[in-house]
Write a protein that holds these residues in place. Sequence first.
Motif, PDB file in Angstrom:
ATOM      1  N   GLU A  76       0.829  -1.204   0.000  1.00  0.00           N
ATOM      2  CA  GLU A  76       0.000   0.000   0.000  1.00  0.00           C
ATOM      3  C   GLU A  76       0.865   1.256   0.000  1.00  0.00           C
ATOM      4  O   GLU A  76       0.554   2.243  -0.672  1.00  0.00           O
ATOM      5  N   ALA A  77       1.961   1.226   0.745  1.00  0.00           N
ATOM      6  CA  ALA A  77       2.849   2.383   0.819  1.00  0.00           C
ATOM      7  C   ALA A  77       3.562   2.645  -0.496  1.00  0.00           C
ATOM      8  O   ALA A  77       4.054   3.747  -0.726  1.00  0.00           O
ATOM      9  N   MET A  78       3.627   1.637  -1.361  1.00  0.00           N
ATOM     10  CA  MET A  78       4.329   1.777  -2.632  1.00  0.00           C
ATOM     11  C   MET A  78       3.384   2.149  -3.776  1.00  0.00           C
ATOM     12  O   MET A  78       3.833   2.398  -4.883  1.00  0.00           O
ATOM     13  N   ARG A  79       2.073   2.216  -3.508  1.00  0.00           N
ATOM     14  CA  ARG A  79       1.094   2.505  -4.553  1.00  0.00           C
ATOM     15  C   ARG A  79       0.527   3.907  -4.421  1.00  0.00           C
ATOM     16  O   ARG A  79       0.408   4.456  -3.326  1.00  0.00           O
ATOM     17  N   ASP A  80       0.135   4.468  -5.554  1.00  0.00           N
ATOM     18  CA  ASP A  80      -0.604   5.720  -5.568  1.00  0.00           C
ATOM     19  C   ASP A  80      -2.053   5.426  -5.191  1.00  0.00           C
ATOM     20  O   ASP A  80      -2.690   4.541  -5.789  1.00  0.00           O
ATOM     21  N   ALA A  81      -2.570   6.137  -4.209  1.00  0.00           N
ATOM     22  CA  ALA A  81      -3.898   5.821  -3.669  1.00  0.00           C
ATOM     23  C   ALA A  81      -5.004   5.991  -4.696  1.00  0.00           C
ATOM     24  O   ALA A  81      -5.980   5.232  -4.695  1.00  0.00           O
ATOM     25  N   LEU A  82      -4.886   6.969  -5.584  1.00  0.00           N
ATOM     26  CA  LEU A  82      -5.966   7.242  -6.530  1.00  0.00           C
ATOM     27  C   LEU A  82      -5.999   6.254  -7.689  1.00  0.00           C
ATOM     28  O   LEU A  82      -7.043   5.710  -8.035  1.00  0.00           O
ATOM     29  N   VAL A 123      -5.293   2.474 -19.030  1.00  0.00           N
ATOM     30  CA  VAL A 123      -4.833   2.270 -20.405  1.00  0.00           C
ATOM     31  C   VAL A 123      -3.329   2.022 -20.431  1.00  0.00           C
ATOM     32  O   VAL A 123      -2.831   1.125 -21.125  1.00  0.00           O
ATOM     33  N   MET A 124      -2.586   2.803 -19.656  1.00  0.00           N
ATOM     34  CA  MET A 124      -1.132   2.652 -19.629  1.00  0.00           C
ATOM     35  C   MET A 124      -0.742   1.313 -19.017  1.00  0.00           C
ATOM     36  O   MET A 124       0.179   0.642 -19.500  1.00  0.00           O
ATOM     37  N   THR A 125      -1.443   0.897 -17.970  1.00  0.00           N
ATOM     38  CA  THR A 125      -1.153  -0.383 -17.321  1.00  0.00           C
ATOM     39  C   THR A 125      -1.315  -1.546 -18.288  1.00  0.00           C
ATOM     40  O   THR A 125      -0.532  -2.503 -18.278  1.00  0.00           O
ATOM     41  N   ALA A 126      -2.320  -1.465 -19.153  1.00  0.00           N
ATOM     42  CA  ALA A 126      -2.580  -2.538 -20.127  1.00  0.00           C
ATOM     43  C   ALA A 126      -1.450  -2.669 -21.141  1.00  0.00           C
ATOM     44  O   ALA A 126      -1.322  -3.713 -21.791  1.00  0.00           O
ATOM     45  N   ASN A 127      -0.625  -1.633 -21.271  1.00  0.00           N
ATOM     46  CA  ASN A 127       0.454  -1.651 -22.264  1.00  0.00           C
ATOM     47  C   ASN A 127       1.838  -1.781 -21.660  1.00  0.00           C
ATOM     48  O   ASN A 127       2.833  -1.815 -22.395  1.00  0.00           O
ATOM     49  N   LYS A 144       9.193  -6.413 -16.647  1.00  0.00           N
ATOM     50  CA  LYS A 144       9.986  -5.646 -15.694  1.00  0.00           C
ATOM     51  C   LYS A 144       9.722  -4.149 -15.771  1.00  0.00           C
ATOM     52  O   LYS A 144      10.207  -3.386 -14.939  1.00  0.00           O
ATOM     53  N   ASP A 145       8.982  -3.717 -16.804  1.00  0.00           N
ATOM     54  CA  ASP A 145       8.694  -2.293 -16.961  1.00  0.00           C
ATOM     55  C   ASP A 145       7.872  -1.787 -15.777  1.00  0.00           C
ATOM     56  O   ASP A 145       7.030  -2.513 -15.240  1.00  0.00           O
ATOM     57  N   LEU A 146       8.119  -0.550 -15.383  1.00  0.00           N
ATOM     58  CA  LEU A 146       7.396   0.031 -14.238  1.00  0.00           C
ATOM     59  C   LEU A 146       6.644   1.276 -14.666  1.00  0.00           C
ATOM     60  O   LEU A 146       7.219   2.195 -15.235  1.00  0.00           O
ATOM     61  N   LEU A 147       5.334   1.291 -14.373  1.00  0.00           N
ATOM     62  CA  LEU A 147       4.503   2.473 -14.585  1.00  0.00           C
ATOM     63  C   LEU A 147       4.258   3.134 -13.238  1.00  0.00           C
ATOM     64  O   LEU A 147       3.896   2.465 -12.273  1.00  0.00           O
ATOM     65  N   ALA A 148       4.429   4.447 -13.166  1.00  0.00           N
ATOM     66  CA  ALA A 148       4.240   5.160 -11.909  1.00  0.00           C
ATOM     67  C   ALA A 148       3.560   6.501 -12.160  1.00  0.00           C
ATOM     68  O   ALA A 148       3.690   7.089 -13.239  1.00  0.00           O
ATOM     69  N   ILE A 156      -1.461   2.519  -9.247  1.00  0.00           N
ATOM     70  CA  ILE A 156      -0.143   2.195  -9.808  1.00  0.00           C
ATOM     71  C   ILE A 156       0.944   2.657  -8.842  1.00  0.00           C
ATOM     72  O   ILE A 156       0.655   3.215  -7.783  1.00  0.00           O
ATOM     73  N   ALA A 157       2.205   2.405  -9.180  1.00  0.00           N
ATOM     74  CA  ALA A 157       3.318   2.788  -8.311  1.00  0.00           C
ATOM     75  C   ALA A 157       3.324   4.296  -8.078  1.00  0.00           C
ATOM     76  O   ALA A 157       2.941   5.081  -8.952  1.00  0.00           O
ATOM     77  N   ASN A 158       3.762   4.699  -6.865  1.00  0.00           N
ATOM     78  CA  ASN A 158       3.825   6.121  -6.556  1.00  0.00           C
ATOM     79  C   ASN A 158       5.218   6.693  -6.840  1.00  0.00           C
ATOM     80  O   ASN A 158       6.106   5.994  -7.314  1.00  0.00           O
ATOM     81  N   ARG A 159       5.403   7.972  -6.500  1.00  0.00           N
ATOM     82  CA  ARG A 159       6.659   8.650  -6.835  1.00  0.00           C
ATOM     83  C   ARG A 159       7.846   8.024  -6.096  1.00  0.00           C
ATOM     84  O   ARG A 159       8.935   7.864  -6.669  1.00  0.00           O
ATOM     85  N   ALA A 160       7.671   7.682  -4.823  1.00  0.00           N
ATOM     86  CA  ALA A 160       8.771   7.097  -4.066  1.00  0.00           C
ATOM     87  C   ALA A 160       9.207   5.764  -4.667  1.00  0.00           C
ATOM     88  O   ALA A 160      10.405   5.467  -4.759  1.00  0.00           O
ATOM     89  N   THR A 161       8.245   4.960  -5.090  1.00  0.00           N
ATOM     90  CA  THR A 161       8.565   3.674  -5.721  1.00  0.00           C
ATOM     91  C   THR A 161       9.274   3.897  -7.056  1.00  0.00           C
ATOM     92  O   THR A 161      10.211   3.170  -7.401  1.00  0.00           O
ATOM     93  N   PHE A 162       8.825   4.908  -7.796  1.00  0.00           N
ATOM     94  CA  PHE A 162       9.487   5.244  -9.067  1.00  0.00           C
ATOM     95  C   PHE A 162      10.954   5.592  -8.839  1.00  0.00           C
ATOM     96  O   PHE A 162      11.841   5.097  -9.546  1.00  0.00           O
ATOM     97  N   ASP A 163      11.221   6.442  -7.850  1.00  0.00           N
ATOM     98  CA  ASP A 163      12.608   6.845  -7.570  1.00  0.00           C
ATOM     99  C   ASP A 163      13.477   5.638  -7.240  1.00  0.00           C
ATOM    100  O   ASP A 163      14.597   5.498  -7.747  1.00  0.00           O
TER     101      ASP A 163
END
Length: 354
Positions: free
Chosen positions: A175-181, A240-244, A248-252, A184-191
């Motif tokens: 939960e801490a690694m996901r964007d609540a809205l 839409v972005m998640t479907a593509n 190993k690719d990360l969407l955030a 998908i991954a949040n900014r901290a997870t992206f970094d």
Amino acid sequence: MTVRIDDTHRFAEMALAALRATGLCATPRNYELWYAHAEGKNPALSAHIQKAMDETGKVSQEKADALYDQLVQHDDISNDVINLVTRFHTEVTDLWDIVEKSGESASGHNEKLTSLSAQLRESTNNYPAVGTLLEGVLSVTKNMMSENANLENRLAASAEEVSNLQRDVEAIQAEAMRDALTGIANRATFDRSLDKHMTEAGEAKEPLALVLSDIDHFKKFNDTWGHQTGDQVLRFVADVMTANVKGKDLLARYGGEEFAIVLPGTTLKNAHMLADRIRTAVESRRLRKRRTDEDLGVVTMSMGVALLKEGETMEMLIERADNCLYAAKNSGRNRVIDEKEFSEMPQERQKGVA
């Protein structure tokens, strides 16, 4: 790391001077934002501040608030939560191993005691003279077996509790690694992910691409239809972005209406193709307001693509992808521009946003 008093005073003076120059009040939020800019530890923040300035060098309070919410307010909290949960997860895993080993040991002793008890009872038939002594040993054995059974029960209950606790910790960590809205991954997870993949790409001598994207005219959606509809647009784009995005690719969610995709092992050409596929998929669907079924029109996105260079820092890679993104916006929006195209563009189209 020791903080030098002189440095803090210098940063404070720089922050206050910048607030005067940009025409902003010296509120705690504004001061914290510009102090972070003066420290120079957040290149992404500094780059966004430069882009937020108008022709006279002023920054509106609305833009300052958006920068604070996006790049200052939640960053430390998210990192602290992830670090805390990670340490706690390690402790729980170690405790689980101890409990498992203890349970196996107790079970093994119980089996040995049961076998010994049976042998002693057979011995009393062959040697009646030692029956009294053996009965005493049997009594002690029986007590030990009872204690072991109690210990096994307690350990089994403890093991189940630890297992439940471990699942709860893993859920909190996720939960801490996901964007609540958007989910998908949040900014901290992206970094964290980008830093990790950059290190791996350097060691393996493999390509690493970064895509930064932005929803065109997103403010218009919020102003026209309200923030709930704006949230619907963000969730739609994320889906839409998640479907593509695979493997190993990360969407955030990078912040606000911006999204980022980390693409390990991907060339600039293939990253551009993926970005354009996502852009086309988003544009191909018309949105309707959920409660009233009103037509919201078409959502479009602008995207910038950059490829990691040898010896480059994370901030440098992000800045180059960000420059490509803003060039896409300045070129009419709803398009993808990679760093190769960016380098061939006239300088006036590389800067600013139309």
